[in-house]
Design an enzyme around this catalytic site. Sequence first.
Site, short mmCIF file in Angstrom:
data_model
loop_
_atom_site.label_atom_id
_atom_site.label_comp_id
_atom_site.label_asym_id
_atom_site.label_seq_id
_atom_site.Cartn_x
_atom_site.Cartn_y
_atom_site.Cartn_z
N PHE A 144 -12.23 -6.51 13.52
CA PHE A 144 -11.21 -7.00 12.64
C PHE A 144 -10.88 -5.96 11.72
O PHE A 144 -11.63 -5.37 10.98
CB PHE A 144 -11.71 -8.13 11.80
CG PHE A 144 -10.56 -8.82 11.03
CD1 PHE A 144 -9.53 -9.28 11.54
CD2 PHE A 144 -11.07 -8.99 9.61
CE1 PHE A 144 -8.45 -9.93 10.67
CE2 PHE A 144 -9.82 -9.30 8.82
CZ PHE A 144 -8.75 -9.97 9.33
N GLN A 145 -9.44 -5.83 11.72
CA GLN A 145 -8.84 -4.53 10.60
C GLN A 145 -9.46 -3.29 10.69
O GLN A 145 -9.86 -2.62 9.70
CB GLN A 145 -9.05 -5.08 9.02
CG GLN A 145 -8.20 -6.39 8.89
CD GLN A 145 -7.86 -6.67 7.39
OE1 GLN A 145 -8.81 -6.45 6.63
NE2 GLN A 145 -6.82 -7.34 7.09
N GLU A 168 0.87 -1.24 0.01
CA GLU A 168 0.09 0.09 -0.03
C GLU A 168 0.96 1.33 -0.10
O GLU A 168 0.45 2.23 -0.30
CB GLU A 168 -1.05 0.08 1.25
CG GLU A 168 -1.99 -1.25 1.30
CD GLU A 168 -1.66 -2.50 1.71
OE1 GLU A 168 -2.64 -3.23 1.80
OE2 GLU A 168 -0.65 -2.61 2.08
N LYS A 196 -17.82 0.23 5.42
CA LYS A 196 -18.10 -0.77 4.50
C LYS A 196 -19.75 -0.57 4.44
O LYS A 196 -20.32 -0.89 3.16
CB LYS A 196 -18.07 -2.21 5.11
CG LYS A 196 -18.23 -3.08 4.02
CD LYS A 196 -17.78 -4.47 4.29
CE LYS A 196 -18.05 -5.81 3.61
NZ LYS A 196 -17.48 -5.55 2.29
N MET A 251 24.40 8.09 3.15
CA MET A 251 24.56 9.34 3.66
C MET A 251 24.94 9.20 5.12
O MET A 251 25.72 10.04 5.56
CB MET A 251 23.15 10.04 3.38
CG MET A 251 23.12 11.45 3.65
SD MET A 251 24.29 12.44 2.88
CE MET A 251 23.43 12.85 1.61
#
Length: 566
Positions: free
Chosen positions: A112-113, A50, A162, A480
């Site tokens: 959940f999630q 993602e 949802k 760096m």
Amino acid sequence: MSKMKGAQAVIKCLQEEGVELIFGYPGGAVIDLYDELCRSSIRHILVRHEQGAVHAADGFARSTGKVGVALLTSGPGATNGVTAIATAYCDSIPLVVLTGQVPRALIGNDAFQEVDIVGITRPCTKHNYLVYDPEELIPTLREAFYLAASGRPGPVLVDLPKDIINAMVTYPPKSSIKMQTYQPNVNPHPNQVEKACRACVKAKRPVLFVGGGVILSGANEELTHLARRLNIPVAMTLMGLGGFPGSDPLSLGMLGMHGGYAANMAVAKSDLLIAVGARFSDRVTGRLDAFAPQAKIIHIDIDPSSISKNVVVDIPIVADCKLALRAMNDWLDKSEEFDSRETAEQHSPWVEQVKEWESNHPLTYVENGEIIKPQYVIETLNRLTGGDCIITTEVGQNQMWTAQFYKFNHPRRLLTSGGLGTMGYGLPAAIGAQMAFPGVTVIDVAGDGSIQMNIQELATAKECGAQVKIAILNNNYLGMVRQWQELFYNRHYASTVMEITPDFVALAHAYGAVGLRAKTKSEVEPVIKEALATKNVVIMDFAIAREEGVFPMVPAGKATTEMLLV
């Protein structure tokens, strides 16, 4: 006003906003959106992480000037995108990020999630929304696109429960958006424009200090006209590169921590600093009390909160950079009191002084036989592409060498993470840019450390046909940080040695891409030529001088005139 399923309404709204490309990764909370998306004309690019989706949308936005769109599922899908959202926020990049959320009845129940992505991203978005009313779904989306693109651009997140996506919603006709609490001022005040013009005419040692706002507002032509007509040297921030032609005699290139000697000295000795679309970041100013100490400062910026935030300015102009510069040029055109040619001549001794600094202290490096110097790789890329391609970078030495040695003559050709400094940005951003411009060469300049942050997006590039070229400056170090350890920590290379680095050529082959390697200087040009001629994703692995440093360098806490030159 018609009624339709929320998911259908979302896709219709995206099409109405002109969205042709979305980067995302599916999940249960957004499965209905994906079901509708595959029936639409919008092309979806399936990434492998993602963070890559939002970076790719960011690369699309930076290269086109349009709003980039990413679609993420709830929970870890949303949180995986946070670093990329923060990257866009720091650099004022217009994005709309759609995230799935659990049904409204489960919000707050540790479902959940489920995460509070609105709370998580509040500090790193221009604005964000949790849609709680089905009738607000489409007005909220329209407002998100308006906010992302207007004023000072930035990412806007819309969290979609949802059950909202599954509900029947009203699709209202489109109307102009008016927000009482958000009314960005784009037009410059005429009195401030006149003050700025008079200061330019009066100055003996002016410098234009150009930031990313010039590119975001499309003000490069107005800026170039002003600089050339008044004969004013131009120094650019990392984000401003390409806002003024890098090969122009008036260009000083980048200023700041790794800026050129002439750029930093010109700012330090100037009597007028004209800052356009820049925010005076610490990487540019160095020690604040020693920054442009002799200069009156003009600051043009669309964001009023940026004015005098870090450096107190004398002539503030809150406006769109393009409109402000156009107004200054118009004032000079109409003025009967001043002659631009006389002003340009008045600035000639100053320009000669700046050129002398450039001549005495050019950006350079020491050749060492057949050992590959990274600066040489960038110079060769610049020469073989004619300076006319889109360059993305990762973050670290690779980014600074690119900024120093590639001449960006056009805006939106350098895509890089400036404010946040996000390793792993370059490859997904290159994919986003390549999808926007299929016929343009897109090259990601990377380090062997940073490329591994999102190297899984090679699969995305192959799958969607984005034939990006990746130039890895491979020194088996986190370069760096290693450079700082060399200079300030007695060469104590704590956790910066990459003991195990993959065989990038073999890895390219594993993804169905092309892998090329150069171990000597004489191999660099043939490798680049072959990569540019190859109709495939290509990794170029350059085994560079292991302890090469980026110079000039301003140590932390020092003035920009206190540069380490070697």
